[in-house]
Design an enzyme around this catalytic site. Sequence first.
Site, PDB file in Angstrom:
ATOM      1  N   THR A  86      31.423  43.552  17.987  1.00 11.75           N
ATOM      2  CA  THR A  86      31.183  43.568  19.438  1.00 11.75           C
ATOM      3  C   THR A  86      31.241  42.173  20.068  1.00 11.75           C
ATOM      4  O   THR A  86      31.411  42.054  21.277  1.00 11.75           O
ATOM      5  CB  THR A  86      29.808  44.205  19.760  1.00 11.75           C
ATOM      6  OG1 THR A  86      28.784  43.438  19.122  1.00 11.75           O
ATOM      7  CG2 THR A  86      29.747  45.648  19.311  1.00 11.75           C
ATOM      8  N   ASP A  87      31.109  41.115  19.237  1.00  4.06           N
ATOM      9  CA  ASP A  87      31.028  39.763  19.820  1.00  4.06           C
ATOM     10  C   ASP A  87      32.244  39.410  20.676  1.00  4.06           C
ATOM     11  O   ASP A  87      32.104  38.756  21.718  1.00  4.06           O
ATOM     12  CB  ASP A  87      30.876  38.711  18.714  1.00  4.06           C
ATOM     13  CG  ASP A  87      29.471  38.704  18.096  1.00  4.06           C
ATOM     14  OD1 ASP A  87      28.617  39.488  18.545  1.00  4.06           O
ATOM     15  OD2 ASP A  87      29.253  37.913  17.159  1.00  4.06           O
ATOM     16  N   SER A  97      33.912  39.483  14.215  1.00  2.00           N
ATOM     17  CA  SER A  97      34.834  39.233  15.336  1.00  2.00           C
ATOM     18  C   SER A  97      34.659  37.843  15.923  1.00  2.00           C
ATOM     19  O   SER A  97      35.563  37.336  16.594  1.00  2.00           O
ATOM     20  CB  SER A  97      34.692  40.304  16.412  1.00  2.00           C
ATOM     21  OG  SER A  97      33.506  40.138  17.149  1.00  2.00           O
ATOM     22  N   SER A  98      33.521  37.206  15.682  1.00  3.22           N
ATOM     23  CA  SER A  98      33.356  35.830  16.163  1.00  3.22           C
ATOM     24  C   SER A  98      34.186  34.849  15.334  1.00  3.22           C
ATOM     25  O   SER A  98      34.402  33.718  15.738  1.00  3.22           O
ATOM     26  CB  SER A  98      31.878  35.425  16.122  1.00  3.22           C
ATOM     27  OG  SER A  98      31.390  35.572  14.807  1.00  3.22           O
ATOM     28  N   THR A 126      30.169  44.528  12.677  1.00  2.00           N
ATOM     29  CA  THR A 126      28.921  45.134  12.188  1.00  2.00           C
ATOM     30  C   THR A 126      29.110  46.594  11.792  1.00  2.00           C
ATOM     31  O   THR A 126      28.455  47.089  10.872  1.00  2.00           O
ATOM     32  CB  THR A 126      27.835  45.004  13.275  1.00  2.00           C
ATOM     33  OG1 THR A 126      27.661  43.607  13.553  1.00  2.00           O
ATOM     34  CG2 THR A 126      26.509  45.575  12.827  1.00  2.00           C
TER      35      THR A 126
HETATM   36  N1  ASP Z   1      28.901  39.455  14.773  1.00  5.68           N
HETATM   37  C1  ASP Z   1      29.349  40.837  14.855  1.00  5.68           C
HETATM   38  C2  ASP Z   1      30.832  40.849  15.180  1.00  5.68           C
HETATM   39  O1  ASP Z   1      31.188  40.651  16.301  1.00  5.68           O
HETATM   40  C3  ASP Z   1      28.571  41.578  15.864  1.00  5.68           C
HETATM   41  C4  ASP Z   1      28.925  43.024  16.004  1.00  5.68           C
HETATM   42  O2  ASP Z   1      29.838  43.548  15.431  1.00  5.68           O
HETATM   43  O3  ASP Z   1      28.211  43.706  16.763  1.00  5.68           O
HETATM   44  O4  ASP Z   1      31.639  41.025  14.320  1.00  5.68           O
END
Ligand code: ASP
Length: 325
Positions: free
Chosen positions: A98-99, A65-66, A19
Amino acid sequence: MHQRPATDPHIVLISTGGTIAAHSTADGTVPRLTAADLIGTGSLNTGSLSTEPRIIGVDLMSVDSSAMSVADQFAIAAAVVDALTDPATIGVVVTHGTDTMEETSYLTDLFVADDRPVVFTGAQHPADSALSDGPANLAAALRLVTEPNSRGRGVLVAMAGEVRSARGIFKSSTTDLDAFDTVHGDLPRHTLDRPVPRGRPARVDALALYPGVSPGLIAAAVAQQSAGIVLAATGSGNAHPDITAEVIAAVRAGVVVVVTSRVPHGEVVPAYGGGGGAVDLERAGAIVSRWLRAPQARIAVSALLSTGASVHDVRAFFCDTTPTT
Ligand code: ASP
């Protein structure tokens, strides 16, 4: 993007997507920004160095990241280790979704023996949002790299003004700017002292346990050649008695089975019996992960098995994760 010779003291910023690098589109939020774009948004304002170090951007990947593979996560750890082979590198910042940051940051922690700071950061709001928290997080991460107190702490995660060790963290909020919490803030550093493996990582599966879970899921993981299985069991590592027979079969098949808890906080102490309690699972050959929860336990088992560790090494590793305070 940077003209000066590589011998100048510098920070390496490794961009991986998430993100913090994302824009909102008609098809959802997707990573768009490069490392150079990110460097343009983060202002390094440090009092700890007489001159501001330059920042070398590395566009390693640009993914949510997911959607990362374990090989991607190993590639990030390898890129950090590579960046630290240059003595002019002051430290490394990794921008990451963050995922799954809890896995990649911890994986990196396992391979970085160096005392120079390595800081992961991300964002909860995309870069094109009016609420965007990425620039402040990036600036904090860059600043952290220049601070003497950051040395020797292993990999750190900086979000919303909070700084945590990667060891023991987990994503605790889908919306709060401070997206993380920690099982325990003082888990010991345990560097594997091996190069980051560059081939295909060992497959390790994680299964959540719950009333009514099919014990056949464990057999299915064994049949699909898993080298390891991590069970996120209930309470202090307990399961239905039917799970125990499957653990015995998996261990007999040479699969490393680790049991931890789906509960976020507290030590996982084997106390319960009854056929499927942690006492029974341990007797069946499972290794209890007392502090690392399933995502970090899984990536640790993958790192260990991918670098040739035996089941005894894995057992010793999990015995060694007791907090220092
Ligand atoms: N879906 C995003 C990721 O993990 C969420 C984030 O970056 O906060 O890439």
